[in-house]
Scaffold this motif. Structure first.
Motif, PDB file in Angstrom:
ATOM      1  N   ALA A 330       0.734  -1.075   0.163  1.00  0.00           N
ATOM      2  CA  ALA A 330      -0.130   0.028   0.015  1.00  0.00           C
ATOM      3  C   ALA A 330       0.887   1.268  -0.035  1.00  0.00           C
ATOM      4  O   ALA A 330       0.398   2.203  -0.685  1.00  0.00           O
ATOM      5  CB  ALA A 330      -0.996  -0.119   1.270  1.00  0.00           C
ATOM      6  N   ASN A 331       2.037   1.052   0.556  1.00  0.00           N
ATOM      7  CA  ASN A 331       2.950   2.274   0.869  1.00  0.00           C
ATOM      8  C   ASN A 331       4.063   2.382  -0.264  1.00  0.00           C
ATOM      9  O   ASN A 331       4.681   3.491  -0.444  1.00  0.00           O
ATOM     10  CB  ASN A 331       3.595   2.777   2.289  1.00  0.00           C
ATOM     11  CG  ASN A 331       4.546   1.646   2.846  1.00  0.00           C
ATOM     12  OD1 ASN A 331       5.282   1.051   1.728  1.00  0.00           O
ATOM     13  ND2 ASN A 331       4.299   1.138   3.646  1.00  0.00           N
ATOM     14  N   TYR A 348      -6.008  -3.091  -0.371  1.00  0.00           N
ATOM     15  CA  TYR A 348      -5.140  -2.274  -0.429  1.00  0.00           C
ATOM     16  C   TYR A 348      -5.392  -1.026  -0.697  1.00  0.00           C
ATOM     17  O   TYR A 348      -4.923   0.121   0.007  1.00  0.00           O
ATOM     18  CB  TYR A 348      -3.965  -2.753  -1.653  1.00  0.00           C
ATOM     19  CG  TYR A 348      -3.758  -4.086  -1.749  1.00  0.00           C
ATOM     20  CD1 TYR A 348      -2.205  -4.197  -1.051  1.00  0.00           C
ATOM     21  CD2 TYR A 348      -4.168  -5.109  -2.282  1.00  0.00           C
ATOM     22  CE1 TYR A 348      -1.899  -5.793  -0.964  1.00  0.00           C
ATOM     23  CE2 TYR A 348      -3.631  -6.303  -2.145  1.00  0.00           C
ATOM     24  CZ  TYR A 348      -2.613  -6.683  -1.667  1.00  0.00           C
ATOM     25  OH  TYR A 348      -2.018  -7.931  -1.469  1.00  0.00           O
ATOM     26  N   ARG A 349      -6.416  -0.690  -1.367  1.00  0.00           N
ATOM     27  CA  ARG A 349      -7.104   0.711  -1.483  1.00  0.00           C
ATOM     28  C   ARG A 349      -7.784   1.073  -0.110  1.00  0.00           C
ATOM     29  O   ARG A 349      -7.577   2.451   0.184  1.00  0.00           O
ATOM     30  CB  ARG A 349      -8.355   0.670  -2.369  1.00  0.00           C
ATOM     31  CG  ARG A 349      -8.867   1.734  -2.766  1.00  0.00           C
ATOM     32  CD  ARG A 349      -8.406   2.837  -3.334  1.00  0.00           C
ATOM     33  NE  ARG A 349      -8.426   3.015  -4.609  1.00  0.00           N
ATOM     34  CZ  ARG A 349      -8.117   3.813  -5.313  1.00  0.00           C
ATOM     35  NH1 ARG A 349      -7.237   4.912  -4.920  1.00  0.00           N
ATOM     36  NH2 ARG A 349      -8.299   3.846  -6.804  1.00  0.00           N
ATOM     37  N   ALA A 350      -8.204   0.397   0.677  1.00  0.00           N
ATOM     38  CA  ALA A 350      -8.673   0.672   2.188  1.00  0.00           C
ATOM     39  C   ALA A 350      -7.385   1.231   2.930  1.00  0.00           C
ATOM     40  O   ALA A 350      -7.534   2.123   3.839  1.00  0.00           O
ATOM     41  CB  ALA A 350      -9.288  -0.701   2.861  1.00  0.00           C
ATOM     42  N   THR A 355      -4.008   5.930  -3.990  1.00  0.00           N
ATOM     43  CA  THR A 355      -3.176   5.082  -5.190  1.00  0.00           C
ATOM     44  C   THR A 355      -3.968   4.115  -5.800  1.00  0.00           C
ATOM     45  O   THR A 355      -4.642   3.380  -5.065  1.00  0.00           O
ATOM     46  CB  THR A 355      -1.904   4.585  -4.402  1.00  0.00           C
ATOM     47  OG1 THR A 355      -1.030   5.746  -4.014  1.00  0.00           O
ATOM     48  CG2 THR A 355      -1.079   3.611  -5.441  1.00  0.00           C
ATOM     49  N   LYS A 356      -3.745   3.666  -6.941  1.00  0.00           N
ATOM     50  CA  LYS A 356      -4.269   2.718  -7.598  1.00  0.00           C
ATOM     51  C   LYS A 356      -3.596   1.535  -7.467  1.00  0.00           C
ATOM     52  O   LYS A 356      -2.267   1.551  -7.379  1.00  0.00           O
ATOM     53  CB  LYS A 356      -4.577   3.008  -9.032  1.00  0.00           C
ATOM     54  CG  LYS A 356      -5.562   4.271  -9.524  1.00  0.00           C
ATOM     55  CD  LYS A 356      -5.847   4.365 -10.890  1.00  0.00           C
ATOM     56  CE  LYS A 356      -6.871   5.406 -11.141  1.00  0.00           C
ATOM     57  NZ  LYS A 356      -7.102   5.740 -12.794  1.00  0.00           N
ATOM     58  N   PHE A 357      -4.374   0.288  -7.538  1.00  0.00           N
ATOM     59  CA  PHE A 357      -3.706  -1.008  -7.526  1.00  0.00           C
ATOM     60  C   PHE A 357      -4.062  -1.726  -8.631  1.00  0.00           C
ATOM     61  O   PHE A 357      -5.175  -1.942  -9.008  1.00  0.00           O
ATOM     62  CB  PHE A 357      -3.862  -1.712  -5.893  1.00  0.00           C
ATOM     63  CG  PHE A 357      -3.289  -0.922  -4.954  1.00  0.00           C
ATOM     64  CD1 PHE A 357      -2.009  -1.039  -4.471  1.00  0.00           C
ATOM     65  CD2 PHE A 357      -4.230   0.237  -4.232  1.00  0.00           C
ATOM     66  CE1 PHE A 357      -1.456  -0.240  -3.561  1.00  0.00           C
ATOM     67  CE2 PHE A 357      -3.561   0.915  -3.318  1.00  0.00           C
ATOM     68  CZ  PHE A 357      -2.268   0.759  -2.764  1.00  0.00           C
ATOM     69  N   GLU A 358      -3.093  -2.642  -9.328  1.00  0.00           N
ATOM     70  CA  GLU A 358      -3.442  -3.247 -10.287  1.00  0.00           C
ATOM     71  C   GLU A 358      -3.333  -4.504 -10.243  1.00  0.00           C
ATOM     72  O   GLU A 358      -2.639  -5.172  -9.538  1.00  0.00           O
ATOM     73  CB  GLU A 358      -2.296  -2.731 -11.558  1.00  0.00           C
ATOM     74  CG  GLU A 358      -2.528  -1.184 -11.905  1.00  0.00           C
ATOM     75  CD  GLU A 358      -1.533  -0.751 -12.940  1.00  0.00           C
ATOM     76  OE1 GLU A 358      -1.919   0.324 -13.617  1.00  0.00           O
ATOM     77  OE2 GLU A 358      -0.302  -1.369 -12.949  1.00  0.00           O
TER      78      GLU A 358
END
Length: 555
Positions: A330-331, A348-350, A355-358
């Motif tokens: 996440a960071n 991860y978004r929580a 930031t976006k996660f793919e």
């Protein structure tokens, strides 16, 4: 607590990662067998292949914001729909007992739990549950103790991957054949059960009989989830081939800054790499209908060699016992981690809302070999009923029909969140937030209920519509490469008895090879040992039970 992206509150899949991939390293997972219930022996296989599955009738009480399909694509919702009733009357007439497990903190007992009491009032009777916790010997030990007592509860959850042996004889001796109540159009009497997809029902068929309603899980398997901002620095989270991926991971890894490309879960990493090389999802089916284990294939060996290259390059985070990897992804201090499935993006978004996660879609290892994507098991078992007279059986079916109510229905909300103003409130987007008392009373019981009865899962990440759209689109791409384990829905007693042990032996050797403590040539002896200590027998049992409609997917 908000709803999970699977569309279920209170159901953590920590104990079921094995259902979504070939192997995991999470502590406490003693058995990650890929075979579930299904036909027992060649005669059972033939009967199971011929049984008429329940008629599928989609729930139409409301329309998903983005529809799914029968191939496994999950429906997606941007917010909880306005609830509609799916059940006309309370299902219970008296007391019903059950055995299940929770993967969340145990809720207070029924007498001290207003949420449980209110649920019972809606059910019209008393649902009394024995709930095992995901600690120590866990559910298999509790299941064995209860089964041996001959004082069975009305319902007992049967998981597909926790090493319960002799499932066929056990069901025949102790539990009710539900075929006449559920096969074909008979299931239409229970609309929420008819809304479960045919692929899910296959896992509840043993010896040509239907023994319970399946508990659907995400049909998708493990995926790499990456931090978009980090991977964007090297051209994105993807590659034209394995060597390009290796180059990107090297570029992202800067030990002096405590930054690394990949989490140190080596078996999970091998699973992901194996998809790039076309490694079978557990087993491949040859043209002569024989099975080949992934361990026996050149593709697995090549994937193992490449994973060892990743380790040698130093791109894995060095602390294999780290418990904060999700926070690190996440960071951005770790660039990617293997998640249980595509909807894992939400966790991860929580932790990082900016930031976006793919999701990494498998690519060809060399630009020539066709990549594959390993689908998961698709269910977490089924819940059979102990033998009883017809009136009791129909009461239990009505109860499971209630508890399998689709996402967003009145019954779904009652089961997962309770009563508004008491167990939960609605936020500005109309989505439920557990109250202070609800956070204590709901999660453990909701988890236990969802482990024994559940609707089809959905994509639901309230407040992040773009993420919901993205996950849905990536699922479509993954389905184009989908490889389903051909043994799903079949059963190997040997696998139940020794599968965990022999798989651990080979995984230990594989980790030694990845980390440089053993040579790649030692894999052959490890596979030979795996075969002699049960692997060949497991193959024979799965081959004997292989359904006729399973396609050739290897040679």
């Amino acid at each position: 607590m908000t709803s999970t992206t699977s569309g279920r509150a209170g159901f953590s899949r920590r104990g079921f990662l094995g259902l979504a991939g070939l192997a995991v390293t999470t502590a406490g997972l003693a058995a990650c067998g890929t075979g579930g219930a299904g036909g027992s022996g060649s005669g059972g296989a033939a009967a199971s292949s011929s049984v008429k599955l329940p008629t599928y009738k989609e729930f139409t009480g409301f329309t998903a914001d983005i529809p799914g399909n029968e191939k496994g694509l999950q429906s997606a919702f941007f917010k909880l729909p306005d609830a509609v009733q799916s059940v006309k009357s309370a299902p219970l007439k008296g007391k019903v007992t059950g055995l299940t497990e929770t993967f969340d903190t145990m809720s207070p007992a029924m007498k001290d739990n207003p949420f449980w009491q209110r649920l019972n009032a809606k059910l019209g009777g008393e649902l009394e549950l024995q709930i095992a916790e995901d600690i120590g010997d866990g559910y298999p030990a509790k299941f064995a103790t209860v089964l041996a007592s001959n004082d069975l509860p009305d319902m007992m959850w049967v998981p597909p991957n926790q090493g319960i042996p002799n499932i066929g004889p056990m069901l025949e001796a102790k539990f009710q054949d539900l075929t006449k109540y559920l096969s074909g159009d008979a299931v239409l009497e229970y609309p929420n059960l008819a809304a479960l997809k045919p692929a899910s029902w296959k896992t509840a068929v043993v010896n040509g009989k239907i023994w319970g309603a399946p508990i659907p899980s995400t049909p998708f398997g493990q995926v790499y989830v990456g931090n978009h901002d980090v991977w964007d620095k090297v051209g994105g989270f993807g590659a034209a081939n394995a060597d390009e991926f290796l180059a990107k991971t090297k570029e992202l890894t800067r030990p002096a800054e405590q930054k690394y490309a990949l989490e140190p879960a080596y078996i999970n990493a091998l699973h992901m790499v194996g998809e790039w090389f076309g490694t079978p999802n557990g087993w491949g089916v040859n043209k002569d209908r024989t099975l080949v284990s992934r361990y026996e294939t050149d593709e697995y060996t090549a994937a193992l060699e490449f994973t060892a290259k990743l380790f040698a390059a130093g791109v894995f985070y060095p602390d294999t016992k780290a418990t904060d990897i999700r926070n690190r992804v996440a960071n951005g201090s770790v660039a990617a981690q293997v998640s249980v499935g595509p909807t894992g993006v939400a966790s991860y978004r929580a932790m990082n809302k900016t930031t976006k996660f793919e999701i990494l879609v498998p690519f060809s290892a060399d630009g020539k070999v066709k990549p594959v994507y390993d689908m998961g098991y698709g269910t977490v078992g089924f819940t059979p009923f102990k033998k009883a007279e017809e009136g009791k059986i129909r009461e239990l079916l009505a109860l499971i029909n209630y508890l399998s109510a689709p996402f967003g229905t009145t019954e779904y909300v009652q089961k997962n969140y309770g009563e508004p103003g008491q167990d939960y409130t609605l936020d500005g987007g109309g989505n439920p937030q557990l109250s202070e008392s609800g956070a204590i009373n709901v999660p453990g019981l909701a988890s236990a209920l969802n482990i024994m009865s559940s609707p089809e899962s959905v994509i639901f990440n309230p407040g992040f519509d773009d993420d919901t759209k993205y996950v849905h689109s990536q699922e479509q791409k993954l389905l184009e490469l989908a490889w389903r384990n051909p043994t799903n829905g079949t059963y190997s007693d040997t696998n139940a008895k020794v599968g965990a042990k022999i798989n651990k032996q080979i995984n230990d050797k594989v980790i030694d090879i990845i980390t440089g403590r053993a040579k790649i040539d030692e894999l052959k002896d490890a596979v030979k040992r795996w075969k002699s200590e049960g692997g060949d027998k497991i193959r024979d049992e799965y081959q004997a039970a292989l359904p006729a409609d399973v396609p050739v997917f290897y040679s």
